[in-house]
Enzyme design. Structure first.
Site, PDB file in Angstrom:
ATOM      1  N   ASP A 185     -32.494  19.678 -16.727  1.00  0.00           N
ATOM      2  CA  ASP A 185     -33.926  19.697 -17.064  1.00  0.00           C
ATOM      3  C   ASP A 185     -34.143  20.909 -17.976  1.00  0.00           C
ATOM      4  OD1 ASP A 185     -36.729  19.110 -16.923  1.00  0.00           O
ATOM      5  OD2 ASP A 185     -36.968  20.703 -15.450  1.00  0.00           O
ATOM      6  N   SER A 186     -35.362  21.050 -18.464  1.00  0.00           N
ATOM      7  CA  SER A 186     -35.687  22.193 -19.313  1.00  0.00           C
ATOM      8  C   SER A 186     -35.930  23.439 -18.466  1.00  0.00           C
ATOM      9  CB  SER A 186     -36.965  21.883 -20.096  1.00  0.00           C
ATOM     10  OG  SER A 186     -38.036  21.759 -19.187  1.00  0.00           O
TER      11      SER A 186
ATOM     12  N   TYR B 200     -39.723  20.979 -23.272  1.00  0.00           N
ATOM     13  CA  TYR B 200     -39.251  19.746 -23.913  1.00  0.00           C
ATOM     14  C   TYR B 200     -40.441  18.894 -24.354  1.00  0.00           C
ATOM     15  CZ  TYR B 200     -34.351  20.077 -22.158  1.00  0.00           C
ATOM     16  OH  TYR B 200     -33.056  20.421 -21.901  1.00  0.00           O
TER      17      TYR B 200
ATOM     18  N   CYS C 252     -35.797  14.982 -15.764  1.00  0.00           N
ATOM     19  CA  CYS C 252     -36.909  15.367 -16.627  1.00  0.00           C
ATOM     20  C   CYS C 252     -37.570  14.091 -17.138  1.00  0.00           C
ATOM     21  CB  CYS C 252     -36.344  16.189 -17.788  1.00  0.00           C
ATOM     22  SG  CYS C 252     -37.520  16.471 -19.110  1.00  0.00           S
TER      23      CYS C 252
ATOM     24  N   THR D  90     -39.779  13.827 -19.499  1.00  0.00           N
ATOM     25  CA  THR D  90     -39.904  13.825 -20.961  1.00  0.00           C
ATOM     26  C   THR D  90     -38.605  13.337 -21.603  1.00  0.00           C
ATOM     27  OG1 THR D  90     -41.292  15.790 -20.706  1.00  0.00           O
ATOM     28  CG2 THR D  90     -40.626  15.216 -22.932  1.00  0.00           C
TER      29      THR D  90
ATOM     30  N   CYS E  99     -44.080  15.054 -14.345  1.00  0.00           N
ATOM     31  CA  CYS E  99     -43.212  16.097 -14.909  1.00  0.00           C
ATOM     32  C   CYS E  99     -42.603  16.785 -13.704  1.00  0.00           C
ATOM     33  CB  CYS E  99     -44.034  17.088 -15.725  1.00  0.00           C
ATOM     34  SG  CYS E  99     -43.154  18.617 -16.152  1.00  0.00           S
ATOM     35  N   THR E 100     -41.298  16.971 -13.721  1.00  0.00           N
ATOM     36  CA  THR E 100     -40.652  17.506 -12.519  1.00  0.00           C
ATOM     37  C   THR E 100     -41.108  18.940 -12.205  1.00  0.00           C
ATOM     38  OG1 THR E 100     -38.717  18.058 -13.885  1.00  0.00           O
ATOM     39  CG2 THR E 100     -38.643  15.996 -12.659  1.00  0.00           C
TER      40      THR E 100
HETATM   41  N1  DGL Z   1     -39.679  19.018 -16.390  1.00  0.00           N
HETATM   42  C1  DGL Z   1     -39.768  18.210 -17.538  1.00  0.00           C
HETATM   43  C2  DGL Z   1     -40.419  16.873 -17.306  1.00  0.00           C
HETATM   44  O1  DGL Z   1     -40.256  16.319 -16.241  1.00  0.00           O
HETATM   45  C3  DGL Z   1     -40.019  18.854 -18.878  1.00  0.00           C
HETATM   46  C4  DGL Z   1     -41.065  19.877 -19.000  1.00  0.00           C
HETATM   47  C5  DGL Z   1     -41.046  20.495 -20.367  1.00  0.00           C
HETATM   48  O2  DGL Z   1     -40.072  21.198 -20.656  1.00  0.00           O
HETATM   49  O3  DGL Z   1     -41.994  20.256 -21.144  1.00  0.00           O
HETATM   50  O4  DGL Z   1     -41.065  16.336 -18.165  1.00  0.00           O
END
Ligand code: DGL
Length: 213
Positions: free
Chosen positions: A7-8, A39, A70, A72, A176-177
């Site tokens: 993930d980010s 992300y 993630c 995204t 979003c996680t």
């Molecule tokens: N945790 C990620 C998600 O589920 C990405 C969040 C991000 O870096 O913008 O979308």
């Protein structure tokens, strides 16, 4: 069994914990790509390059399953990843819109990054999930994942996003996680809503695939 998860940053640890509960003996590699967070505010091309670099690394490390923890990266890249790496077993994390819809909730809010909200996959999930008499609304949350990742101004960013927003939802999808890490704060705003994420579903899917390998 080697399972790669990325993930980010720390958002995907919420997915990792759910998987570990079902597969405690697997070997895990977790990549927290916080230097590229958020992300959700990258172009498709930028994000695909970032994600492929990580996937290549996890393949080099011998991962049997790669979990895109993630929303995204999943909504924007997983289709291309599956085409470009046909031998790799990917599991994605999508906004749990179908799950929320199945609860019979009448009014549902999906909170996610701008990237997830604008993705074709999210539009498709809405069309596939929304039932007659049900209303599913989307809320892009710029800055929120970044604030959570850096533990900086989370309350300020969250209240900026929600201050003028209606509260009367039956269910709120944490798309979003990172948002699962601030469940209490989100629940505090949407007091009557059930908060839903897709983490247990991802874990069950990983377990099913792990049993086949
Ligand atoms: N945790 C990620 C998600 O589920 C990405 C969040 C991000 O870096 O913008 O979308």
């Amino acid at each position: 069994m080697k399972i790669g998860v990325f993930d980010s940053g720390k958002g995907g640890t919420t997915v990792l914990s759910a998987i570990k509960k079902l597969l405690p003996d697997a070997e895990y590699y977790y990549i927290a790509d916080s230097k590229n967070c958020p992300y959700g505010e990258k172009t498709n091309q930028e994000l695909l390059k970032i994600v492929k670099d990580i996937v290549n690394k996890l393949i080099d490390w011998g991962a049997n399953i790669i979990v895109v923890a993630c929303n995204t990266a999943t909504t924007k890249c997983i289709k291309i990843l599956r085409e470009d790496y046909p031998d790799v077993c990917f599991v994605g994390t999508e906004p749990a819109i179908k799950l929320a819809s199945k609860t019979g909730a009448k009014k549902i809010l999906v909170m996610a990054t701008p990237g997830t909200i604008e993705s074709e996959r999210t539009a498709q999930l809405l069309v596939e999930s929304e039932k007659p008499g049900q209303k599913i609304e989307l809320l892009a949350c710029p800055g929120l994942a970044y604030a959570i990742e850096n533990n900086n101004r989370v309350d300020e960013v969250l209240s900026g996003l929600l201050v003028d927003h209606p509260k009367d939802y039956d269910a709120v999808v944490l798309g979003c996680t990172h948002y699962s890490l601030i469940k209490d704060k989100i629940q505090n705003h949407f007091k009557a809503a059930t908060l839903i994420d897709g983490n247990d579903g991802v874990a069950r899917r990983v377990m099913m695939l792990a049993n086949q390998i």
